[in-house]
Write a protein that holds these residues in place. Structure first.
Motif, PDB file in Angstrom:
ATOM      1  N   GLU A 154       0.826  -1.204   0.000  1.00 38.01           N
ATOM      2  CA  GLU A 154       0.000   0.000   0.000  1.00 38.01           C
ATOM      3  C   GLU A 154       0.864   1.260   0.000  1.00 38.01           C
ATOM      4  O   GLU A 154       0.533   2.241  -0.637  1.00 38.01           O
ATOM      5  N   ASN A 155       1.990   1.221   0.727  1.00 41.10           N
ATOM      6  CA  ASN A 155       2.837   2.399   0.825  1.00 41.10           C
ATOM      7  C   ASN A 155       4.241   2.099   0.311  1.00 41.10           C
ATOM      8  O   ASN A 155       4.778   1.012   0.514  1.00 41.10           O
ATOM      9  N   SER A 156       4.824   3.101  -0.298  1.00 42.02           N
ATOM     10  CA  SER A 156       6.164   3.017  -0.850  1.00 42.02           C
ATOM     11  C   SER A 156       7.208   2.904   0.253  1.00 42.02           C
ATOM     12  O   SER A 156       7.052   3.501   1.322  1.00 42.02           O
ATOM     13  N   LEU A 157       8.271   2.156   0.001  1.00 44.91           N
ATOM     14  CA  LEU A 157       9.401   2.139   0.928  1.00 44.91           C
ATOM     15  C   LEU A 157      10.103   3.491   0.937  1.00 44.91           C
ATOM     16  O   LEU A 157      10.550   3.969   1.971  1.00 44.91           O
ATOM     17  N   ALA A 158      10.210   4.090  -0.234  1.00 45.20           N
ATOM     18  CA  ALA A 158      10.923   5.364  -0.363  1.00 45.20           C
ATOM     19  C   ALA A 158      10.123   6.521   0.216  1.00 45.20           C
ATOM     20  O   ALA A 158      10.693   7.453   0.772  1.00 45.20           O
ATOM     21  N   PHE A 159       8.787   6.454   0.078  1.00 40.10           N
ATOM     22  CA  PHE A 159       7.907   7.535   0.555  1.00 40.10           C
ATOM     23  C   PHE A 159       6.837   6.910   1.439  1.00 40.10           C
ATOM     24  O   PHE A 159       5.699   6.729   1.022  1.00 40.10           O
ATOM     25  N   ARG A 160       7.204   6.587   2.665  1.00 44.77           N
ATOM     26  CA  ARG A 160       6.326   5.804   3.546  1.00 44.77           C
ATOM     27  C   ARG A 160       4.987   6.470   3.850  1.00 44.77           C
ATOM     28  O   ARG A 160       4.016   5.777   4.155  1.00 44.77           O
ATOM     29  N   ILE A 161       4.907   7.778   3.775  1.00 42.74           N
ATOM     30  CA  ILE A 161       3.649   8.455   4.094  1.00 42.74           C
ATOM     31  C   ILE A 161       2.725   8.568   2.884  1.00 42.74           C
ATOM     32  O   ILE A 161       1.632   9.090   2.989  1.00 42.74           O
ATOM     33  N   LEU A 193       0.406  16.628   5.399  1.00 42.25           N
ATOM     34  CA  LEU A 193       0.795  15.408   6.123  1.00 42.25           C
ATOM     35  C   LEU A 193       1.942  15.678   7.092  1.00 42.25           C
ATOM     36  O   LEU A 193       1.981  15.114   8.180  1.00 42.25           O
ATOM     37  N   ASN A 194       2.887  16.519   6.679  1.00 42.40           N
ATOM     38  CA  ASN A 194       4.022  16.846   7.545  1.00 42.40           C
ATOM     39  C   ASN A 194       3.612  17.653   8.762  1.00 42.40           C
ATOM     40  O   ASN A 194       4.294  17.629   9.775  1.00 42.40           O
ATOM     41  N   GLU A 195       2.515  18.417   8.651  1.00 44.34           N
ATOM     42  CA  GLU A 195       2.059  19.244   9.770  1.00 44.34           C
ATOM     43  C   GLU A 195       1.346  18.433  10.829  1.00 44.34           C
ATOM     44  O   GLU A 195       1.210  18.870  11.958  1.00 44.34           O
ATOM     45  N   THR A 196       0.875  17.220  10.456  1.00 46.24           N
ATOM     46  CA  THR A 196       0.129  16.418  11.429  1.00 46.24           C
ATOM     47  C   THR A 196       1.031  15.534  12.251  1.00 46.24           C
ATOM     48  O   THR A 196       2.141  15.297  12.021  1.00 46.24           O
TER      49      THR A 196
END
Length: 196
Positions: A154-161, A193-196
Motif C-alpha cells: 500500500e505504501n512506498s518504501l521510499a515515501f512511507r507516508i 501530512l508533515n504538519e500532522t
C-alpha cells in the motif's frame, strides 16, 4: 527459422508503442547490440533468458512516465530526501545474464512504465531492485522485493507516508490538468501530512 539482418540494427526504425524481440542472443551479443545502438536513442532494451526486447514508448507511455517522474521528484524534494534522477540508464551486472533500461530510475526508487512490465520483474529481482512502481491499464501499483519476488504494498518504501491510492490520484490529476497543477497538489498534500 534463422533470420540474418543485412541492415545495421541502428538503422531499423520501430513505430512508437511497438517492440522487437530477438531470441538466442548471447550476453556478449547483447552488449555488442547496446554498443551498436549507442546512448542517444529513444528505444529501451531488456535482456533476459537470451531474449532482447527493443521497445519504443508511445506518447501516452511517455506522458505517464513524465508525470510519475514529476511526482517522485516533488515528493523527494518536499520530504527532504536525498535522490538522484538517473533517467532511463542501462542496468547490467557482469555476473548475470540480465539487463534492463527502466523508463525512469531514481536512486531511491525505480519506476517502469509499460504494459508488459510484469514480465520484467524477474530482471529487476535478479538486479536486487528493492521497489518498483508498475503502471498498467491506468493504475499504478507499488511492489517491493521479498524472498519470493515482488509483492504489492500500500505504501512506498521510499515515501512511507504516501499510498498507492494517493499516487494514482495525482496521476489522474496530471492527466486531466496541467503538470503544475499536479505538482502543487502533491506539495500541498505532503505539507499537510508533515504538519500532522
Amino acid at each position: 527459422m534463422v533470420l540474418t539482418l543485412a541492415t545495421p540494427i541502428s538503422e531499423i526504425e520501430l513505430v512508437p508503442s511497438n517492440a522487437l524481440r530477438l531470441k538466442d542472443v548471447t550476453g556478449s551479443g547483447y552488449l555488442a547490440l547496446l554498443q551498436e545502438l549507442g546512448e542517444n536513442r529513444s528505444t529501451r532494451l531488456t535482456y533476459s533468458n537470451e531474449i532482447v526486447e527493443i521497445r519504443t514508448p508511445g506518447q501516452l507511455h511517455e506522458v505517464i512516465n513524465r508525470l510519475l517522474a514529476a511526482i517522485i521528484l516533488t515528493l523527494a524534494d518536499s520530504l527532504d530526501l536525498v535522490f538522484n534522477n538517473l533517467g532511463s540508464t542501462t542496468f547490467n551486472r557482469a555476473d548475470l545474464t540480465e539487463g534492463i533500461e527502466p523508463d525512469s530510475c531514481f536512486y531511491i526508487q525505480n519506476v517502469d512504465i509499460a504494459n508488459s512490465s510484469a514480465s520484467k520483474l524477474a530482471v529487476y529481482k535478479a538486479l536486487g531492485v528493492p521497489e518498483i512502481g508498475l503502471y498498467s491499464q491506468g493504475n499504478l501499483t507499488v511492489k517491493t522485493l521479498t524472498a519470493d519476488g515482488y509483492s504489492d504494498v500500500e505504501n512506498s518504501l521510499a515515501f512511507r507516508i504516501v499510498s498507492a491510492a494517493q499516487l494514482n490520484g495525482w496521476l489522474k490529476l496530471g492527466e486531466t490538468g496541467t503538470d503544475l497543477t499536479m505538482i502543487q497538489a502533491v506539495r500541498q498534500e505532503i505539507n499537510a501530512l508533515n504538519e500532522t
